[in-house]
Design a protein around this motif. Structure first.
Motif, short mmCIF file in Angstrom:
data_model
loop_
_atom_site.label_atom_id
_atom_site.label_comp_id
_atom_site.label_asym_id
_atom_site.label_seq_id
_atom_site.Cartn_x
_atom_site.Cartn_y
_atom_site.Cartn_z
N PRO A 65 0.83 -1.21 0.00
CA PRO A 65 0.00 0.00 0.00
C PRO A 65 0.87 1.26 0.00
O PRO A 65 2.04 1.21 0.41
N PRO A 66 0.33 2.39 -0.47
CA PRO A 66 1.13 3.62 -0.52
C PRO A 66 1.58 4.07 0.87
O PRO A 66 0.93 3.75 1.87
N ALA A 67 2.69 4.80 0.92
CA ALA A 67 3.24 5.26 2.19
C ALA A 67 2.35 6.31 2.82
O ALA A 67 1.54 6.95 2.14
N LYS A 68 2.51 6.49 4.12
CA LYS A 68 1.72 7.48 4.87
C LYS A 68 1.97 8.88 4.30
O LYS A 68 3.11 9.24 4.03
N GLY A 69 0.90 9.60 4.06
CA GLY A 69 1.03 10.96 3.54
C GLY A 69 0.94 11.04 2.03
O GLY A 69 0.75 12.11 1.46
N LYS A 70 1.10 9.90 1.35
CA LYS A 70 1.03 9.87 -0.12
C LYS A 70 -0.42 9.99 -0.59
O LYS A 70 -0.72 10.67 -1.57
N THR A 71 -1.31 9.26 0.10
CA THR A 71 -2.74 9.28 -0.23
C THR A 71 -3.55 9.40 1.05
O THR A 71 -2.99 9.42 2.15
#
Length: 166
Positions: A65-71
């Protein structure tokens, strides 16, 4: 459930040592085909891509899953759930009722999300989010993978494009 040929193409990509994002691209491609053929629609190109990525994660593609803050947190949680489901050896059977409901909703959406203009617009927007250095590095990486004949063809195409815009 993704089509068998999509799974095979993704497995082939993995055997060839291609990145997980390239493998996941096969699922996104399948989604675009579904929209174009009228199987269902999508509210936006972004949504169509998200559906494809989710299918890829559920199919076991190693796409974290995308990193924190990316989405948004909601998107991250959804991606994390799909990823966890795909990492299990036995796939959880999707509820037919839920599946029908989702398909019903998507059937009412438009089919412009998979048009070449929409995809082009989405690609440009995504590129704008990246820095010049990232874009340049990506282009250099792409060039390294090309044969001399392909590089020559690309140079000719670039010259033609520059001539048109001048």
């Amino acid at each position: 459930m993704p089509e068998q040929k999509t799974l095979e193409r993704a497995r082939k990509d993995k055997r060839e040592g291609k990145s997980p994002t390239t493998q996941a691209g096969e699922f996104v491609r399948e989604e675009m085909e579904h929209i174009r053929s009228g199987k269902h629609g999508a509210r936006s190109t972004k949504q169509a891509i998200a559906i494809g990525l989710s299918k890829a994660r559920k199919a076991g593609i190693d796409l974290p899953p995308p990193a924190k803050g990316k989405t948004s947190e909601k998107t991250r949680k959804s991606a994390a759930r799909a990823y966890a489901q795909g990492q299990k050896s036995h796939a959880h059977k999707t509820s037919p009722t839920r599946s029908r409901a989702i398909t019903g909703v998507l059937k009412r959406e438009g089919h412009q999300a998979a048009s070449s203009q929409a995809l082009s617009r989405q690609a440009s927007q995504a590129a704008r989010q990246r820095t010049a250095a990232e874009r340049s590095a990506s282009a250099r990486k792409g060039t390294r993978k090309r044969s001399p004949a392909e590089r020559s063809a690309a140079a000719r195409k670039a010259a033609r494009t520059r001539a048109l815009s001048a």
